[in-house]
Structures are given as structure tokens and as C-alpha cells.
Design an enzyme around this catalytic site. Structure first.
Site, mmCIF file in Angstrom:
data_model
loop_
_atom_site.group_PDB
_atom_site.id
_atom_site.type_symbol
_atom_site.label_atom_id
_atom_site.label_comp_id
_atom_site.label_asym_id
_atom_site.label_seq_id
_atom_site.Cartn_x
_atom_site.Cartn_y
_atom_site.Cartn_z
ATOM 1 N N ASP A 273 -7.769 -3.466 4.632
ATOM 2 C CA ASP A 273 -6.617 -4.166 5.202
ATOM 3 C C ASP A 273 -6.925 -5.659 5.348
ATOM 4 O O ASP A 273 -8.079 -6.050 5.450
ATOM 5 C CB ASP A 273 -6.244 -3.572 6.558
ATOM 6 C CG ASP A 273 -5.640 -2.189 6.394
ATOM 7 O OD1 ASP A 273 -5.366 -1.814 5.252
ATOM 8 O OD2 ASP A 273 -5.446 -1.500 7.407
ATOM 9 N N CYS B 156 -2.781 -1.424 9.266
ATOM 10 C CA CYS B 156 -2.273 -0.307 10.070
ATOM 11 C C CYS B 156 -1.635 -0.833 11.358
ATOM 12 O O CYS B 156 -1.716 -2.013 11.677
ATOM 13 C CB CYS B 156 -3.420 0.626 10.402
ATOM 14 S SG CYS B 156 -4.573 -0.127 11.545
ATOM 15 N N CYS C 264 -11.351 -0.399 5.431
ATOM 16 C CA CYS C 264 -10.097 0.131 4.885
ATOM 17 C C CYS C 264 -9.432 -0.814 3.895
ATOM 18 O O CYS C 264 -8.455 -0.442 3.258
ATOM 19 C CB CYS C 264 -9.127 0.409 6.028
ATOM 20 S SG CYS C 264 -8.726 -1.099 6.903
ATOM 21 N N CYS D 34 -10.355 -1.546 13.463
ATOM 22 C CA CYS D 34 -9.174 -2.384 13.205
ATOM 23 C C CYS D 34 -9.202 -3.631 14.081
ATOM 24 O O CYS D 34 -8.639 -4.659 13.722
ATOM 25 C CB CYS D 34 -7.895 -1.609 13.487
ATOM 26 S SG CYS D 34 -7.912 0.051 12.822
#
Ligand code: FES
Length: 124
Positions: free
Chosen positions: A35, A58, A33, A102
Site C-alpha cells: 500500500d 486499507c 502489503c 498499517c
């Protein structure tokens, strides 16, 4: 759905920030993603005396960072190196399957900060 622990760490993340004169700094980006997570550590007598993080990501990534920082604080370098991403998910009472990626950032960013500390120490 997210566990109560994930929500708690997301709403009230522990150890957010930056350590200006950090002994080690580790940054990891998610290939999935994009991030970004950065960990800063202060080491004294081979123990992680202070730890802070900055996460541009996130909610799950923020909860993961917060949990990693709590787990790492006060641990010896060796113990902190043994913290795994899986362990962190366990401590958070799980993450939804689509959010598991994540959790791959947390322990990795911490370990990078420790490696950075060890390299700096060797260079001294
Ligand atoms: Fe990027 Fe969670 S969606 S770390």
C-alpha cells in the site's frame, strides 16, 4: 474490531487530496502489503499551515493518514517531527494487532514530506 475513532476517520477521512504547489511531499510504501501513502504540506512561518494526503491502502491506513494530518496541522516543523506512529495508534484508540503494520506508514510519510521541505529550503 476497530475502535469508533478508526471507523470515524475511515468513513470520514480529513484532509484527503493533493496540494499542487506543496512545499514538501513524502511518499511511503508498505513492504508488507504494497500500500502507498503520500503526504503534501504547506509551510508558513515554520508551521504546517496545510496538509493533505492520498492513500491507496486499507481502511486502517486511511484512518491513520487522516489522524496524522489532523495531528500535524498547525504544528511547528519540530513538533510535527516528534509525531510517532505509536502516538497515532494511541490517538486512534488502538488498532487490531494484524493491522499495526498499517500505522507504520503515517508518521513516516509526514516526516518524509517535512524532510523534502527542508531539503528544498536548503537548496534555495
Ligand atoms: Fe496495507 Fe493496511 S493492509 S496498509
Amino acid at each position: 474490531m476497530y475502535s469508533k475513532k478508526v471507523m470515524d476517520h475511515f468513513m470520514h477521512p480529513r484532509n484527503v487530496g493533493e496540494i499542487k504547489d506543496a512545499d514538501g511531499k513524502g511518499e511511503v510504501g508498505s513492504p508488507i502489503c504494497g500500500d502507498l501513502m503520500t503526504f503534501y504540506i504547506k509551510v508558513e512561518n515554520n508551521k504546517i499551515k496545510d496538509v493533505k494526503f492520498k492513500t491507496f491502502g486499507c481502511g486502517a491506513a486511511i484512518a491513520v493518514s487522516s489522524m496524522v494530518s489532523e495531528l500535524a496541522k498547525g504544528k511547528s516543523i519540530e513538533e510535527a517531527m516528534k509525531i510517532t506512529n505509536k502516538m497515532v495508534v494511541g490517538e486512534l484508540d488502538g488498532l487490531p494487532p494484524q493491522k499495526l503494520h498499517c500505522s507504520n506508514l503515517g508518521a513516516d510519510a509526514l516526516h518524509k514530506a517535512i524532510e523534502n521541505y527542508l531539503e528544498k529550503k536548503k537548496a534555495r
